[in-house]
Design a protein around this motif. Structure first.
Motif, PDB file in Angstrom:
ATOM      1  N   HIS A 134      50.042  43.612  32.429  1.00 11.72           N
ATOM      2  CA  HIS A 134      50.085  42.362  33.208  1.00 11.72           C
ATOM      3  C   HIS A 134      48.915  42.386  34.469  1.00 11.72           C
ATOM      4  O   HIS A 134      48.429  41.702  34.698  1.00 11.72           O
ATOM      5  CB  HIS A 134      51.565  42.007  33.792  1.00 11.72           C
ATOM      6  N   TRP A 135      49.392  43.603  35.098  1.00  7.12           N
ATOM      7  CA  TRP A 135      48.376  43.946  36.229  1.00  7.12           C
ATOM      8  C   TRP A 135      46.702  44.172  35.805  1.00  7.12           C
ATOM      9  O   TRP A 135      45.926  43.456  36.278  1.00  7.12           O
ATOM     10  CB  TRP A 135      48.639  45.147  36.971  1.00  7.12           C
ATOM     11  N   GLN A 136      46.615  44.572  34.724  1.00  6.64           N
ATOM     12  CA  GLN A 136      45.325  44.608  34.066  1.00  6.64           C
ATOM     13  C   GLN A 136      44.715  43.276  33.664  1.00  6.64           C
ATOM     14  O   GLN A 136      43.522  42.930  33.899  1.00  6.64           O
ATOM     15  CB  GLN A 136      45.313  45.470  32.809  1.00  6.64           C
ATOM     16  N   GLN A 137      45.566  42.290  33.080  1.00  8.55           N
ATOM     17  CA  GLN A 137      45.265  40.994  32.782  1.00  8.55           C
ATOM     18  C   GLN A 137      44.812  40.165  34.027  1.00  8.55           C
ATOM     19  O   GLN A 137      43.720  39.518  34.271  1.00  8.55           O
ATOM     20  CB  GLN A 137      46.284  40.367  31.950  1.00  8.55           C
ATOM     21  N   ALA A 172      40.540  37.928  37.843  1.00  4.82           N
ATOM     22  CA  ALA A 172      40.123  37.725  39.189  1.00  4.82           C
ATOM     23  C   ALA A 172      38.570  38.325  39.196  1.00  4.82           C
ATOM     24  O   ALA A 172      38.124  37.583  40.158  1.00  4.82           O
ATOM     25  CB  ALA A 172      40.983  38.770  39.880  1.00  4.82           C
ATOM     26  N   ARG A 173      38.005  38.588  38.090  1.00  6.84           N
ATOM     27  CA  ARG A 173      36.510  39.175  38.232  1.00  6.84           C
ATOM     28  C   ARG A 173      35.929  38.016  38.004  1.00  6.84           C
ATOM     29  O   ARG A 173      36.173  37.021  37.118  1.00  6.84           O
ATOM     30  CB  ARG A 173      36.273  40.236  37.244  1.00  6.84           C
ATOM     31  N   PRO A 174      34.572  37.896  38.802  1.00 10.05           N
ATOM     32  CA  PRO A 174      33.854  36.881  38.782  1.00 10.05           C
ATOM     33  C   PRO A 174      32.899  36.716  37.302  1.00 10.05           C
ATOM     34  O   PRO A 174      32.856  37.911  36.698  1.00 10.05           O
ATOM     35  CB  PRO A 174      32.676  36.974  39.708  1.00 10.05           C
ATOM     36  N   HIS A 192      26.870  37.359  34.766  1.00 13.28           N
ATOM     37  CA  HIS A 192      25.886  37.353  35.668  1.00 13.28           C
ATOM     38  C   HIS A 192      25.985  37.203  37.132  1.00 13.28           C
ATOM     39  O   HIS A 192      25.101  37.932  37.905  1.00 13.28           O
ATOM     40  CB  HIS A 192      24.985  36.462  35.071  1.00 13.28           C
ATOM     41  N   LEU A 193      26.768  36.530  37.537  1.00  8.95           N
ATOM     42  CA  LEU A 193      27.151  36.400  38.889  1.00  8.95           C
ATOM     43  C   LEU A 193      27.565  37.536  39.831  1.00  8.95           C
ATOM     44  O   LEU A 193      27.260  37.765  40.897  1.00  8.95           O
ATOM     45  CB  LEU A 193      27.971  35.256  39.188  1.00  8.95           C
ATOM     46  N   ARG A 194      28.328  38.336  38.933  1.00  7.68           N
ATOM     47  CA  ARG A 194      28.813  39.601  39.651  1.00  7.68           C
ATOM     48  C   ARG A 194      27.531  40.646  39.665  1.00  7.68           C
ATOM     49  O   ARG A 194      27.425  41.225  40.775  1.00  7.68           O
ATOM     50  CB  ARG A 194      29.781  40.267  38.516  1.00  7.68           C
ATOM     51  N   GLY A 195      26.659  40.503  38.783  1.00  2.00           N
ATOM     52  CA  GLY A 195      25.282  41.453  38.891  1.00  2.00           C
ATOM     53  C   GLY A 195      24.632  40.766  40.277  1.00  2.00           C
ATOM     54  O   GLY A 195      24.171  41.873  40.884  1.00  2.00           O
TER      55      GLY A 195
END
Length: 124
Positions: A25-28, A33-35, A38-41
């Motif tokens: 559940h925490w992993q999901q 929550a990750r953007p 390409h925006l993350r890069g």
């Protein structure tokens, strides 16, 4: 980190464990929550550029202030020399014009006044 699956008989039995469910559940939630990709890069690249720029600016300021300090050393030394000369002149005693004549007449008397603090002469 590896998990010990030897205690479980089948491959799906360990997934029924409460800790396993909580971890998945925490992993999901972390993946959600990750953007976007390409925006993350772009954010990472901007963060690196900003960090490197700040390091360069700090280094240049440090070098600049060091050079200014080194260039000011002779000026400060000259000013301190003048201040010490002025202090010596303020504390100096005027010996007057008759000092040379008294030295020539009685040299032992002048020697007694030349004793510095910490130097002692034993008279018998």
């Amino acid at each position: 980190m590896t998990t010990d699956h030897s205690r479980f008989r089948s491959g799906t039995e360990y997934r029924d464990n409460a800790a396993w469910r909580l971890a998945s559940h925490w992993q999901q939630r972390a993946q959600e929550a990750r953007p976007a990709g390409h925006l993350r890069g772009v954010k990472l690249a901007l963060a690196w550029v900003l960090g490197c720029t700040m390091l360069l600016v700090a280094t240049l300021l440090g070098v600049l202030f060091s050079l200014v300090g080194l260039l000011m050393l002779p000026l400060v030394r000259r000013r301190m020399k003048k201040r010490m000369e002025q202090a010596r002149a303020d504390h100096a005693e005027d010996i007057g014009p008759g000092w040379q004549k008294s030295q020539q007449q009685n040299p032992h008397q002048a020697q007694a006044t030349d004793i510095l603090e910490g130097q002692y002469e034993v008279k018998s």
